[in-house]
Design a protein around this motif. Structure first.
Motif, PDB file in Angstrom:
ATOM      1  N   ARG A   1      -6.236   4.152   9.095  1.00  0.00           N
ATOM      2  CA  ARG A   1      -5.663   3.415   7.960  1.00  0.00           C
ATOM      3  C   ARG A   1      -4.162   3.651   7.899  1.00  0.00           C
ATOM      4  NH1 ARG A   1      -4.315   3.974   2.540  1.00  0.00           N
ATOM      5  NH2 ARG A   1      -4.632   6.204   2.564  1.00  0.00           N
TER       6      ARG A   1
ATOM      7  N   LEU B   1      -1.246   0.779   8.439  1.00  0.00           N
ATOM      8  CA  LEU B   1      -0.216   0.524   7.431  1.00  0.00           C
ATOM      9  C   LEU B   1       1.187   0.710   8.017  1.00  0.00           C
ATOM     10  CD1 LEU B   1      -1.885   2.185   4.344  1.00  0.00           C
ATOM     11  CD2 LEU B   1      -1.519  -0.246   4.709  1.00  0.00           C
TER      12      LEU B   1
ATOM     13  N   ALA C   1       0.849  -1.180   0.000  1.00  0.00           N
ATOM     14  CA  ALA C   1       0.000   0.000   0.000  1.00  0.00           C
ATOM     15  C   ALA C   1       0.881   1.225   0.000  1.00  0.00           C
ATOM     16  CB  ALA C   1      -0.900  -0.003   1.223  1.00  0.00           C
TER      17      ALA C   1
END
Length: 178
Positions: free
Chosen positions: A149, A153, A125
């Motif tokens: 998010r 990550l 990502a």
């Protein structure tokens, strides 16, 4: 009823030496004289014990990686049976040492050490910060979702680089909440 076992540096050393060489909490407890519930309690409450635990796990992982590397590169030692007739017409039998390649070990090693090339399940990502004008129309919940998010990550990247580190950090943070 058995008496409470006193914790000592010598018993800790025995526990960690056995744990690092066997990766077995049960065996390390047996030889050090600790109960498994005691060592898990020490791990949860004592930062130094927890750190030594993680070091022992890393030593075991390193030993397994070394064995896997040897298996991937050198193969598994085996023998092939060779039957033949000698110059006098007598039937003979010999065992010849051979190396059998281990494709599964090679694949596992490559996936672990070059995941960007060999791990087909890896999802990378890309983290891109929101521009100011992108964030203007977002609700508080949307902004919090973006922050979560980003945090997930970063934790994923950290865990890939240092396996087990996020659990240690979480345990450490939780020790203040108790």
């Amino acid at each position: 009823m058995a008496g409470k076992v006193r914790r000592t540096k010598k018993k800790d050393d025995i526990f960690f030496n056995v744990f690092a060489s066997t990766s077995s909490v049960e065996r390390a407890c047996e030889l050090s004289g600790y109960s498994s519930s005691s060592v898990y309690r020490y791990k949860a409450s004592d930062v130094e014990f927890s750190y030594k635990w993680e070091i022992a796990v890393k030593q075991t992982v390193s030993a397994v990686e070394g064995s896997l590397f040897d298996l991937a590169v050198n193969g598994d030692k085996d023998f092939k049976s060779l039957k033949y007739v000698d110059s006098e017409g007598k039937a003979c039998h010999s065992l010849i040492p051979i190396k059998r390649r281990n494709p599964a070990a090679m694949q596992l090693f490559l996936k672990a050490h070059a995941p960007e090339k060999y791990n087909d399940r890896l999802v990378v990502a890309k983290l891109e910060p929101l521009a100011n004008d992108d964030a203007e129309g977002l609700s508080d919940e949307d902004i919090q979702e973006e922050l979560d998010r980003f945090d997930d990550l970063k934790r994923f990247e950290l865990e890939r680089e240092y396996p087990g580190i996020t659990q240690i950090v979480d345990d450490y943070k939780n020790s203040f909440n108790d």
